[in-house]
Write a protein that holds these residues in place. Structure first.
Motif, mmCIF file in Angstrom:
data_model
loop_
_atom_site.group_PDB
_atom_site.id
_atom_site.type_symbol
_atom_site.label_atom_id
_atom_site.label_comp_id
_atom_site.label_asym_id
_atom_site.label_seq_id
_atom_site.Cartn_x
_atom_site.Cartn_y
_atom_site.Cartn_z
ATOM 1 N N GLY A 106 43.024 55.513 52.706
ATOM 2 C CA GLY A 106 41.544 55.599 52.368
ATOM 3 C C GLY A 106 40.856 54.879 53.067
ATOM 4 N N GLU A 107 41.279 53.390 52.917
ATOM 5 C CA GLU A 107 40.505 52.546 53.703
ATOM 6 C C GLU A 107 40.501 52.554 54.927
ATOM 7 O OE1 GLU A 107 41.247 48.664 50.628
ATOM 8 O OE2 GLU A 107 42.885 49.284 52.085
ATOM 9 N N PHE A 108 41.362 53.037 55.642
ATOM 10 C CA PHE A 108 41.324 53.314 57.076
ATOM 11 C C PHE A 108 40.300 54.610 57.601
ATOM 12 C CE2 PHE A 108 43.284 55.133 61.187
ATOM 13 C CZ PHE A 108 43.610 54.017 61.549
ATOM 14 N N ARG A 109 40.508 55.521 56.738
ATOM 15 C CA ARG A 109 39.463 56.653 57.113
ATOM 16 C C ARG A 109 38.247 56.200 56.749
ATOM 17 N NH1 ARG A 109 35.244 58.803 54.435
ATOM 18 N NH2 ARG A 109 34.801 61.132 55.211
ATOM 19 N N ASP A 110 37.770 55.269 55.490
ATOM 20 C CA ASP A 110 36.329 54.911 55.233
ATOM 21 C C ASP A 110 35.981 54.010 56.387
ATOM 22 O OD1 ASP A 110 36.488 56.389 53.018
ATOM 23 O OD2 ASP A 110 36.752 54.719 51.727
ATOM 24 N N THR A 111 37.108 53.179 56.786
ATOM 25 C CA THR A 111 36.462 52.334 58.139
ATOM 26 C C THR A 111 36.127 53.023 59.370
ATOM 27 O OG1 THR A 111 37.835 50.634 57.377
ATOM 28 C CG2 THR A 111 37.271 50.365 59.602
ATOM 29 N N LEU A 112 37.039 54.014 59.712
ATOM 30 C CA LEU A 112 36.539 54.975 60.680
ATOM 31 C C LEU A 112 35.149 55.514 60.770
ATOM 32 C CD1 LEU A 112 37.101 56.574 63.326
ATOM 33 C CD2 LEU A 112 38.332 58.223 61.901
ATOM 34 N N HIS A 113 35.043 56.050 59.550
ATOM 35 C CA HIS A 113 33.618 56.590 59.269
ATOM 36 C C HIS A 113 32.373 55.574 59.384
ATOM 37 C CE1 HIS A 113 34.491 60.840 58.941
ATOM 38 N NE2 HIS A 113 35.801 60.566 58.745
ATOM 39 N N MET A 114 32.611 54.351 58.718
ATOM 40 C CA MET A 114 31.673 53.287 58.654
ATOM 41 C C MET A 114 31.242 53.015 60.170
ATOM 42 S SD MET A 114 32.281 50.720 55.905
ATOM 43 C CE MET A 114 34.102 50.611 55.508
ATOM 44 N N ILE A 115 32.316 52.859 61.120
ATOM 45 C CA ILE A 115 32.085 52.627 62.357
ATOM 46 C C ILE A 115 31.166 53.968 62.964
ATOM 47 C CG2 ILE A 115 33.083 52.173 64.637
ATOM 48 C CD1 ILE A 115 35.472 50.904 63.322
ATOM 49 N N ALA A 116 31.749 55.077 62.861
ATOM 50 C CA ALA A 116 31.056 56.327 63.474
ATOM 51 C C ALA A 116 29.619 56.511 62.835
ATOM 52 C CB ALA A 116 31.949 57.484 63.098
ATOM 53 N N ASP A 117 29.423 56.232 61.670
ATOM 54 C CA ASP A 117 28.039 56.218 61.210
ATOM 55 C C ASP A 117 27.135 55.287 61.149
ATOM 56 O OD1 ASP A 117 28.979 58.784 60.108
ATOM 57 O OD2 ASP A 117 29.234 57.844 58.097
ATOM 58 N N GLY A 118 27.397 54.109 62.101
ATOM 59 C CA GLY A 118 26.722 52.976 62.275
ATOM 60 C C GLY A 118 26.487 51.904 61.375
ATOM 61 N N LYS A 119 27.274 52.050 60.220
ATOM 62 C CA LYS A 119 27.217 51.189 59.126
ATOM 63 C C LYS A 119 27.893 49.752 59.519
ATOM 64 C CE LYS A 119 27.109 54.614 55.529
ATOM 65 N NZ LYS A 119 27.866 55.366 54.232
ATOM 66 N N VAL A 120 28.654 49.677 60.565
ATOM 67 C CA VAL A 120 29.442 48.355 60.952
ATOM 68 C C VAL A 120 29.469 48.701 62.544
ATOM 69 C CG1 VAL A 120 31.727 49.172 60.339
ATOM 70 C CG2 VAL A 120 31.215 46.741 60.752
ATOM 71 N N ASP A 121 29.131 47.802 63.245
ATOM 72 C CA ASP A 121 29.411 47.524 64.668
ATOM 73 C C ASP A 121 30.393 46.581 65.048
ATOM 74 O OD1 ASP A 121 28.852 47.987 67.368
ATOM 75 O OD2 ASP A 121 27.088 46.923 67.650
ATOM 76 N N PRO A 122 31.463 46.894 65.395
ATOM 77 C CA PRO A 122 32.504 46.029 65.917
ATOM 78 C C PRO A 122 32.479 45.624 67.443
ATOM 79 C CG PRO A 122 33.558 48.184 65.700
ATOM 80 C CD PRO A 122 32.139 48.189 65.337
#
Length: 382
Positions: free
Chosen positions: A330-346
C-alpha cells in the motif's frame, strides 16, 4: 540479453539468458533502474549481509561467489506473462513493481538474490500481483524512484510525527533527501537537515528542508524555531512544577485524572523526531547524546558493523528508538501516485544517467558525496 553481473566484487556487462516468467510472473523490459546504496554495500559486503539475513530467517541473499544481477529500483514496460496471470495490462504498458518474487512459498529479493536477477539488465521478472501501471504520464526517471521514495514514506509513517513537531534529518544522501521530501509532503512545518557535504546540503534545500546546517560549523539542534522546545531535562521538570502549581490552585480538583487523560491521548510533552540516515558506527550514540529529551529517533540508515550506545543516556532522556526498513504494497502504491500527482517531487535526487557499460564508473562516482546522489541506469543508452 545484456546485463551487469556482479561476482566477487567485480562488475561486468555480460550476455545472460533472458528471463522466463513463472506462474503469476511477468517480464518487464527495463527502461530505468536506480543505483541504490544497498547495491554498493552488497557488492563488497554481501557475505556479511547474507549471514545477517540467515539470522533473520531469509537464506536467499546473494553471496560473493555467485553471479548476481543487481538492481531493485526499476520501471519498464510489460513484455510477456507467465501462466496463471490475469494479464491485466497490455504489452507495452509502463509499470513499476515491488522488487520481490515468489516461487511457491519461497520469496526472493529481486536484485539481491541469485534466484531473482534485478534491473541492471534489459529485462527483469516481476510478480504480477506486485506490479502497478505508471499513471498520469509520469516520466521513466521519476517512476524509477518509487522504490526509494517508498522507503522514506514508510519511515515517516512509522515515526508518527506531528505537523508541528520539528524533524531533524541527519545525513542527506539519497535516503535522507527522500525522507526530507516525504516529511514536507506529510505537512511537517519544520525540517532541519544536516550533512558535511555542501552538494548534499544544496540538494536538501531543493527537497524542501527549512534549515540546512554544516555540522562542522553548527549542530542541527540549534537550528530552527526555539519557541516551546524542550532542550534539557530541566525543561521537563519545570513543566511538572508549572502544571502542578496551576492545578493545585483549583480546590478539590482531581488533577490526576487530567494526567491519565493526557497519557491516553498521547498529549505528553514531546520532543522532536530525529531521522538517522547515515548508517555508520557511532551515529546512534551521537544522536542519543545530543538529541533533546523525549525525542523519537528513527534509524533509517543501514549500519553493517556492530555499534554501541549508552542506554543510560537514552533512559535519562526518555528517548524512543525505532528502526525502519522497507515498505508495504500500500505504501509503495501510494508513493507512486504521490509522485505522479505532483504531491512530492523526487527530481532533485537524480544527478546522472548511464548505460549498462557506465555502471562501473557510476559506482566509483557514488563513493564521492560531493558529486552525486542518485544515478539511474538506462539499459538502452550507449
Amino acid at each position: 540479453m545484456k546485463a551487469v553481473v556482479c561476482s566477487r566484487g567485480e562488475l561486468e556487462v555480460a550476455e545472460i539468458p533472458a528471463p522466463e516468467p513463472g506462474p503469476g510472473q511477468a517480464v518487464i523490459a527495463v527502461r530505468r533502474c536506480g543505483i541504490c546504496g544497498s547495491d554498493l554495500h552488497a557488492r563488497v559486503h554481501c557475505d556479511e549481509l547474507a549471514d545477517l539475513a540467515v539470522a533473520t530467517g531469509y537464506d536467499g541473499f546473494m553471496r560473493s561467489d555467485q553471479r548476481v544481477v543487481l538492481g531493485h529500483e526499476f520501471c519498464g514496460e510489460i513484455v510477456d506473462y507467465g501462466r496463471g496471470c490475469r494479464k491485466r495490462w497490455k504489452p507495452g504498458t509502463r509499470m513499476v513493481a515491488l522488487p520481490i518474487l515468489r516461487t511457491g512459498r519461497q520469496p526472493q529479493l529481486t536484485g539481491l538474490s541469485e534466484a531473482a536477477p534485478g534491473g541492471y539488465a534489459e529485462q527483469v521478472l516481476v510478480q504480477e500481483s506486485m506490479a502497478f501501471p505508471i499513471p498520469n504520464g509520469l516520466s521513466d526517471d521519476l517512476a524509477a524512484l518509487t522504490e526509494p521514495m517508498a522507503v522514506a514514506w514508510h519511515a515517516v509513517r512509522r515515526s508518527r510525527i506531528g505537523r508541528k513537531q520539528i524533524a531533524f534529518v541527519i545525513g542527506c544522501g539519497p535516503i535522507g533527501l527522500a525522507v526530507i521530501s516525504m516529511l514536507k509532503t506529510a505537512g511537517v512545518h519544520t525540517v532541519v537537515a544536516s550533512d558535511f557535504s555542501a552538494r548534499r546540503r544544496e540538494l536538501a534545500a531543493r527537497c524542501g528542508a527549512d534549515a540546512v546546517v554544516d555540522p562542522k560549523i553548527e549542530q542541527p539542534w540549534t537550528a530552527g524555531p526555539r519557541t516551546g522546545r524542550i532542550e534539557g531535562v530541566t525543561d521537563i521538570l519545570n513543566l511538572g512544577f508549572d502544571a502542578m502549581g496551576k492545578l493545585r490552585r483549583v480546590p478539590n480538583l482531581p488533577w490526576w485524572h487530567l494526567f491519565r487523560m493526557a497519557h491516553t491521548l498521547r498529549l505528553d510533552p514531546a520532543g522532536p523526531v530525529v531521522f538517522e540516515c547515515v548508517g555508520v558506527p557511532g551515529m546512534i550514540e551521537q544522536i542519543v547524546t545530543a538529541a533533546p529529551p523525549r525525542s523519537r529517533i528513527v534509524v533509517v540508515g543501514v549500519c553493517m558493523q556492530t555499534d554501541h550506545f549508552r542506554p543510560a543516556m537514552a533512559i535519562n532522556k526518555e528517548l524512543d528508538l525505532q528502526f525502519a526498513f522497507g515498505y508495504d504494497p500500500g505504501e509503495f502504491r501510494d508513493t507512486l501516485h504521490m509522485i505522479a500527482d505532483g504531491k512530492v517531487d523526487p527530481a532533485p535526487l537524480i544527478t546522472g544517467t548511464v548505460g549498462l557499460h557506465g555502471v562501473q564508473d557510476a559506482f566509483t562516482a557514488l563513493a564521492h558525496p560531493d558529486q552525486h546522489a542518485k544515478i539511474l541506469i538506462d539499459p538502452a543508452a550507449s
